[in-house]
Design a protein around this motif. Structure first.
Motif, PDB file in Angstrom:
ATOM      1  N   GLN A 265      -9.489  -3.532  12.058  1.00 59.80           N
ATOM      2  CA  GLN A 265      -9.203  -2.518  10.563  1.00 59.80           C
ATOM      3  C   GLN A 265     -10.683  -2.176  10.163  1.00 59.80           C
ATOM      4  OE1 GLN A 265      -9.855  -2.270   7.406  1.00 59.80           O
ATOM      5  NE2 GLN A 265      -8.617  -0.464   7.323  1.00 59.80           N
TER       6      GLN A 265
ATOM      7  N   LYS B 203      -8.597   5.241  17.065  1.00 61.11           N
ATOM      8  CA  LYS B 203      -7.538   4.826  16.251  1.00 61.11           C
ATOM      9  C   LYS B 203      -7.460   5.941  15.200  1.00 61.11           C
ATOM     10  CE  LYS B 203     -10.756   2.156  13.153  1.00 61.11           C
ATOM     11  NZ  LYS B 203     -10.745   0.832  12.526  1.00 61.11           N
TER      12      LYS B 203
ATOM     13  N   HIS C 167      -7.845   6.561  11.777  1.00 57.87           N
ATOM     14  CA  HIS C 167      -8.560   6.021  10.569  1.00 57.87           C
ATOM     15  C   HIS C 167      -9.271   6.939   9.850  1.00 57.87           C
ATOM     16  CE1 HIS C 167     -10.619   2.289   8.900  1.00 57.87           C
ATOM     17  NE2 HIS C 167     -10.398   2.984   7.952  1.00 57.87           N
TER      18      HIS C 167
ATOM     19  N   SER D 109      -7.367   5.127   5.171  1.00 61.84           N
ATOM     20  CA  SER D 109      -5.744   4.836   5.396  1.00 61.84           C
ATOM     21  C   SER D 109      -5.538   5.632   6.904  1.00 61.84           C
ATOM     22  CB  SER D 109      -5.103   5.189   4.555  1.00 61.84           C
ATOM     23  OG  SER D 109      -5.225   6.525   4.052  1.00 61.84           O
ATOM     24  N   GLY D 110      -4.340   5.179   7.346  1.00 55.71           N
ATOM     25  CA  GLY D 110      -3.947   5.770   8.705  1.00 55.71           C
ATOM     26  C   GLY D 110      -2.628   6.127   8.727  1.00 55.71           C
TER      27      GLY D 110
ATOM     28  N   SER E  74      -0.978  -1.112  10.306  1.00 56.58           N
ATOM     29  CA  SER E  74      -1.331   0.281   9.961  1.00 56.58           C
ATOM     30  C   SER E  74      -2.252   0.830  11.448  1.00 56.58           C
ATOM     31  CB  SER E  74      -2.725   0.320   9.125  1.00 56.58           C
ATOM     32  OG  SER E  74      -3.616   1.471   8.832  1.00 56.58           O
TER      33      SER E  74
ATOM     34  N   THR F 244      -4.886   2.483  11.221  1.00 61.32           N
ATOM     35  CA  THR F 244      -6.331   1.905  11.062  1.00 61.32           C
ATOM     36  C   THR F 244      -6.912   0.694  11.919  1.00 61.32           C
ATOM     37  OG1 THR F 244      -6.213   0.626   9.112  1.00 61.32           O
ATOM     38  CG2 THR F 244      -6.441   2.994   8.700  1.00 61.32           C
TER      39      THR F 244
END
Length: 339
Positions: A19, A76, A78, A84-85, A114, A116
């Motif tokens: 993350q 990813k 992100h 945030s994702g 998430s 992220t």
């Protein structure tokens, strides 16, 4: 432990968890404890989508291009501005022999972690998405780790509806836990009560025996929420205006839940909460330094909780609310139809 939390997928900087990483390895070849998902749909979190839509003034093609750029660059989804994702749904493609996750190839699942921290590769250029909604039809692959959370989608709900609920399922479960810790009939105020997490939080609070008060941004939202019957009282106010929020709530609430996807709502929530009460922040737009320093500056004796998106049994709890409270389902379906 190294494999189970995805450290081997971190490309930059080394030594942090996925993350916190700037860039992940989204190679579809899986390790022994990983699971590969064939992606069908992403759900961008509200704060991230709002930021992208605002930056590009609602230009769907530009929003789509930036989402593709983020995923291509970072491995990813992100958002570098909001941090945030979101989450995704897809079909389990392959399960490593050491994976502890309770899924098998062919399962239609939602990732309950998430985007992220989820290695993600997009292969269709998001050609089926116009950039004008939080839900994103997509083709590609995603990787889950041993410590990930995943849920098989229920057969009785359309995938788009299940995805929308799973995206915010941590909110109602935590509200339920907190409210049940109060004696008598506590008062729960929800800022952003007409949204996804807000409506589920109101339903959870009411089911737990609380008196509910919602703050919404417009008369349209007030009318929709009034028809749902989830809030005992509803007020229209700008959640970024602390005095307006406090006046809208009136008698300070025992529990205040922030479900607004814009920055600047921290001080109003604190001001609207009774001494000894609890503020739950479920918005990724929250500034936690503003919350902490604001509470100090107001001499506010409140407990502040970060809604981290996970409570044991949270997905089942949220889906149970959707099934048993028709008004909640109607609000979700109207939101999806509007997107």
């Amino acid at each position: 432990m190294t494999g189970s939390v995805g450290l081997g997928r971190v490309l930059e900087p080394k030594g942090v968890l996925p993350q916190a990483a700037w860039r992940l390895d989204a190679d579809p070849a899986i390790g022994p404890d990983e699971v590969r998902i064939r992606v069908r749909r992403l759900n961008l979190d509200a704060a991230s989508y709002r930021q992208l839509a605002g930056k590009h003034e609602g230009d769907g093609a530009a929003i789509r291009a930036e989402v593709l750029e983020i995923v291509e660059t970072r491995g990813k989804m992100h958002n570098p501005v909001t941090g945030s994702g979101g989450m995704l749904i897809g079909v389990v493609d392959e399960v490593g022999p050491d994976s502890p996750l309770p899924v098998k190839p062919g399962d239609l699942v939602a990732t309950l972690v998430s985007l992220t921290l989820t290695p993600l590769r997009i292969t269709d250029g998001l050609a089926g998405w116009d950039g004008l909604s939080e839900q994103v039809p997509a083709g590609g692959t995603a990787i889950l780790f041993g410590r990930s959370i995943v849920g098989v989608l229920p057969d009785d709900l359309p995938p788009e509806l299940a995805l929308a609920v799973y995206d915010v399922c941590g909110a109602p479960a935590l509200v339920d836990r907190v409210v049940r810790g109060y004696p008598g009939t506590p008062t729960v105020a929800v800022l952003g009560g007409a949204g996804k997490s807000g409506s589920l939080s109101l339903a959870a609070a009411k089911r737990a025996g609380a008196r509910t008060h919602a703050v919404v941004v417009s008369e349209k939202e007030r009318d929709a929420l009034r028809g749902a019957g989830l809030a005992d009282e509803i007020a229209v106010a700008d959640a970024r205006d602390p005095v307006a929020v406090a006046e809208a709530i009136g008698t300070p609430a025992d529990v205040t839940v922030v479900c607004v996807d814009v920055p600047g709502c921290e001080h109003g929530a604190i001001l609207a909460t009774a001494p000894g009460g609890t503020v739950i922040f479920f918005s990724m737009a929250t500034s936690f330094s503003a919350a902490a320093l604001g509470a100090e500056g107001l001499a506010a004796d409140v407990t502040m909780l970060v809604g981290n998106g996970f409570v044991p049994g949270h997905a089942e709890f949220a889906v149970g609310l959707l099934r048993s409270v028709p008004a909640v389902r109607a609000l979700f379906e109207a939101r999806i139809a509007g997107d």
